[in-house]
Write a protein that holds these residues in place. Structure first.
Motif, PDB file in Angstrom:
ATOM      1  N   PHE A  83       0.834  -1.200   0.000  1.00 59.18           N
ATOM      2  CA  PHE A  83       0.000   0.000   0.000  1.00 59.18           C
ATOM      3  C   PHE A  83       0.873   1.256   0.000  1.00 59.18           C
ATOM      4  CE2 PHE A  83      -2.518   3.207   2.392  1.00 59.18           C
ATOM      5  CZ  PHE A  83      -3.515   3.384   1.455  1.00 59.18           C
ATOM      6  N   VAL A  84       1.909   1.256   0.866  1.00 56.71           N
ATOM      7  CA  VAL A  84       2.792   2.423   0.942  1.00 56.71           C
ATOM      8  C   VAL A  84       3.480   2.637  -0.410  1.00 56.71           C
ATOM      9  CG1 VAL A  84       4.915   3.326   2.005  1.00 56.71           C
ATOM     10  CG2 VAL A  84       3.156   2.259   3.424  1.00 56.71           C
ATOM     11  N   SER A  85       3.919   1.534  -1.024  1.00 56.86           N
ATOM     12  CA  SER A  85       4.606   1.708  -2.302  1.00 56.86           C
ATOM     13  C   SER A  85       3.625   2.150  -3.389  1.00 56.86           C
ATOM     14  CB  SER A  85       5.391   0.436  -2.658  1.00 56.86           C
ATOM     15  OG  SER A  85       4.922  -0.155  -3.801  1.00 56.86           O
ATOM     16  N   ALA A  86       2.368   1.646  -3.339  1.00 52.32           N
ATOM     17  CA  ALA A  86       1.366   2.070  -4.323  1.00 52.32           C
ATOM     18  C   ALA A  86       1.040   3.554  -4.155  1.00 52.32           C
ATOM     19  CB  ALA A  86       0.094   1.239  -4.169  1.00 52.32           C
ATOM     20  N   VAL A  87       0.919   4.002  -2.886  1.00 55.82           N
ATOM     21  CA  VAL A  87       0.609   5.412  -2.637  1.00 55.82           C
ATOM     22  C   VAL A  87       1.747   6.298  -3.156  1.00 55.82           C
ATOM     23  CG1 VAL A  87       0.333   7.138  -0.800  1.00 55.82           C
ATOM     24  CG2 VAL A  87      -0.949   5.011  -0.689  1.00 55.82           C
ATOM     25  N   SER A  88       3.005   5.866  -2.899  1.00 53.64           N
ATOM     26  CA  SER A  88       4.155   6.659  -3.370  1.00 53.64           C
ATOM     27  C   SER A  88       4.129   6.780  -4.889  1.00 53.64           C
ATOM     28  CB  SER A  88       5.476   6.018  -2.952  1.00 53.64           C
ATOM     29  OG  SER A  88       5.371   5.552  -1.647  1.00 53.64           O
ATOM     30  N   HIS A  89       3.786   5.673  -5.571  1.00 56.95           N
ATOM     31  CA  HIS A  89       3.729   5.715  -7.035  1.00 56.95           C
ATOM     32  C   HIS A  89       2.626   6.649  -7.527  1.00 56.95           C
ATOM     33  CE1 HIS A  89       6.328   2.133  -7.276  1.00 56.95           C
ATOM     34  NE2 HIS A  89       6.678   2.749  -8.380  1.00 56.95           N
ATOM     35  N   GLU A  90       1.495   6.625  -6.827  1.00 62.74           N
ATOM     36  CA  GLU A  90       0.379   7.489  -7.241  1.00 62.74           C
ATOM     37  C   GLU A  90       0.766   8.960  -7.107  1.00 62.74           C
ATOM     38  OE1 GLU A  90      -2.710   6.813  -8.417  1.00 62.74           O
ATOM     39  OE2 GLU A  90      -2.697   4.633  -8.217  1.00 62.74           O
ATOM     40  N   PHE A  91       1.626   9.283  -6.114  1.00 61.71           N
ATOM     41  CA  PHE A  91       2.067  10.663  -5.952  1.00 61.71           C
ATOM     42  C   PHE A  91       3.108  11.036  -7.003  1.00 61.71           C
ATOM     43  CE2 PHE A  91       0.526  10.635  -1.462  1.00 61.71           C
ATOM     44  CZ  PHE A  91      -0.180  11.815  -1.526  1.00 61.71           C
ATOM     45  N   ARG A  92       3.964  10.050  -7.332  1.00 64.82           N
ATOM     46  CA  ARG A  92       5.116  10.348  -8.171  1.00 64.82           C
ATOM     47  C   ARG A  92       4.719  10.848  -9.569  1.00 64.82           C
ATOM     48  NH1 ARG A  92      10.026   6.347  -7.956  1.00 64.82           N
ATOM     49  NH2 ARG A  92       8.826   5.095  -9.374  1.00 64.82           N
ATOM     50  N   THR A  93       3.716  10.191 -10.192  1.00 60.12           N
ATOM     51  CA  THR A  93       3.385  10.542 -11.579  1.00 60.12           C
ATOM     52  C   THR A  93       2.950  12.009 -11.722  1.00 60.12           C
ATOM     53  OG1 THR A  93       2.664   8.262 -11.774  1.00 60.12           O
ATOM     54  CG2 THR A  93       2.103   9.715 -13.595  1.00 60.12           C
TER      55      THR A  93
ATOM     56  N   LYS B  88      -0.843   0.374 -11.915  1.00 57.36           N
ATOM     57  CA  LYS B  88      -0.748   0.992 -10.592  1.00 57.36           C
ATOM     58  C   LYS B  88      -2.096   1.062  -9.873  1.00 57.36           C
ATOM     59  CE  LYS B  88       1.252   4.558 -12.254  1.00 57.36           C
ATOM     60  NZ  LYS B  88       1.644   5.955 -12.384  1.00 57.36           N
ATOM     61  N   GLY B  89      -2.069   0.943  -8.563  1.00 55.40           N
ATOM     62  CA  GLY B  89      -3.315   1.049  -7.795  1.00 55.40           C
ATOM     63  C   GLY B  89      -3.050   0.723  -6.343  1.00 55.40           C
ATOM     64  N   THR B  90      -3.954   1.213  -5.469  1.00 54.72           N
ATOM     65  CA  THR B  90      -3.770   1.029  -4.028  1.00 54.72           C
ATOM     66  C   THR B  90      -4.679  -0.064  -3.464  1.00 54.72           C
ATOM     67  OG1 THR B  90      -5.416   2.749  -3.717  1.00 54.72           O
ATOM     68  CG2 THR B  90      -3.122   3.443  -3.605  1.00 54.72           C
ATOM     69  N   GLY B  91      -5.673  -0.468  -4.242  1.00 53.07           N
ATOM     70  CA  GLY B  91      -6.598  -1.510  -3.756  1.00 53.07           C
ATOM     71  C   GLY B  91      -7.655  -0.998  -2.796  1.00 53.07           C
TER      72      GLY B  91
END
Ligand code: ADP
Length: 290
Positions: free
Chosen positions: A56-66, A239-242
């Motif tokens: 979840f933490v890695s998915a959230v970081s990816h969602e911010f990065r783009t 990508k996704g957080t679920g």
């Protein structure tokens, strides 16, 4: 004879003691096995929770990065080039607005998820036209994904589709479904949104259909649980957080409705939000469940 009887009695005692010992031994073994099983199960559970948290933490970081990367690039372009034509400058500003909107939506959605988890999400219900709300969301979403070639076709019932809803929450639920339809679209670029009155007018259905990857039958129940992502989403690196569908379910249930999915791998998916419809003369009434 007496000595023989004594020996037989002693043998009987010995056998009984042996049986008790064996039974005790078996009970200890069963206890050890059961204890080990429970320890193994709780360790596995802890590991699964830890894995979900780190995913979840890695998915959230990816969602911010783009959107952050996009914001940075367009800001640098605007800073570096003084003599940019007005048209180009404006298109960069628009890209910045889109990236900021995306960040804003994501943060709001995380905050909302936190509030729902803590059962602190207040809903402000009012009677509204589900068709008009869906159309507004589809238009806004259409603008966001137009650049990627998507079209959102709206089919609205001519019948009255009034529902007692929190407009912000229902819009978020619908946005999540549209966002998923685009995210899991594969090669298809077609999304359909329909709002209609069903079940002799007692329900309003909001349906989002895509022609994308589809979902395995075995996953169709689980995907509404928080942090659960489908195998196709993970294997394709989408990508996704679920948390999207868990939020949709939470919102829809708070409205006294339900959500269902019909899907087949490779044939796309249809998600339907079912809400209680307005009954005659209840315009100023309260929510059916309240
Ligand atoms: P996320 O999209 O962030 O993974 P969601 O809760 O929105 O989280 O969705 C959970 C899972 O359900 C996704 O990971 C995906 O496997 C599946 N899913 C949801 N919507 C669709 C869809 N329209 N088509 C195919 N799979 C979908």
């Amino acid at each position: 004879m007496v000595a023989g009887a004594g020996a037989a009695e002693e043998l009987g005692d010995l056998a009984a003691r042996r049986r008790i010992l064996l039974a005790g031994f078996a009970a200890v073994l069963i206890l050890i096995a059961a204890g080990s099983y429970f320890i193994w199960r709780s360790v596995n559970r802890e590991l699964a929770v830890a894995r979900l948290q780190s995913d979840f933490v890695s998915a959230v970081s990816h969602e911010f990065r783009t959107p952050l990367t996009s914001l940075r690039q367009f800001t640098e372009l605007l800073l570096d080039e003084d003599d940019l034509p007005l048209e180009k400058r404006q298109s960069y500003y628009r890209a910045q607005v889109r990236a900021t909107d995306r960040l804003h939506r994501f943060v709001e959605s995380l905050l909302d998820f936190g509030r729902m988890e803590a059962v602190r999400r207040p809903y402000r219900f009012r009677w509204l036209d589900a068709g008009a709300l869906a159309k507004d969301v589809a238009e806004e979403f259409g603008r966001e994904v137009k650049g990627h070639g998507f079209s959102v076709d709206c089919i609205m019932d001519s019948a009255d589709c009034s529902v007692n809803a929190d407009p912000e929450a229902l819009s978020r639920a619908l946005w999540n479904l549209l966002d998923n339809a685009a995210k899991y679209s594969g090669d298809s670029r077609k999304i359909e949104l329909a709002v209609n009155r069903a079940r002799a007018g007692s329900q309003v259905c909001i349906t989002v259909r895509d022609y994308g990857l589809g979902i395995l039958v075995s996953e169709q129940k689980q995907i509404f649980q928080k942090f659960i992502r489908g195998a196709a989403a993970k294997s394709r690196g989408i990508k996704g957080t679920g948390i999207g569908l868990a939020m949709v379910r939470h919102i829809v249930e708070a409205h006294g409705g339900n959500i269902n999915v019909s899907s087949a791998p490779g044939a796309g998916s249809t998600f339907t939000i079912v809400l209680p419809a307005q009954r005659q003369g209840t315009e100023n009434g309260t929510h059916p469940d309240r």
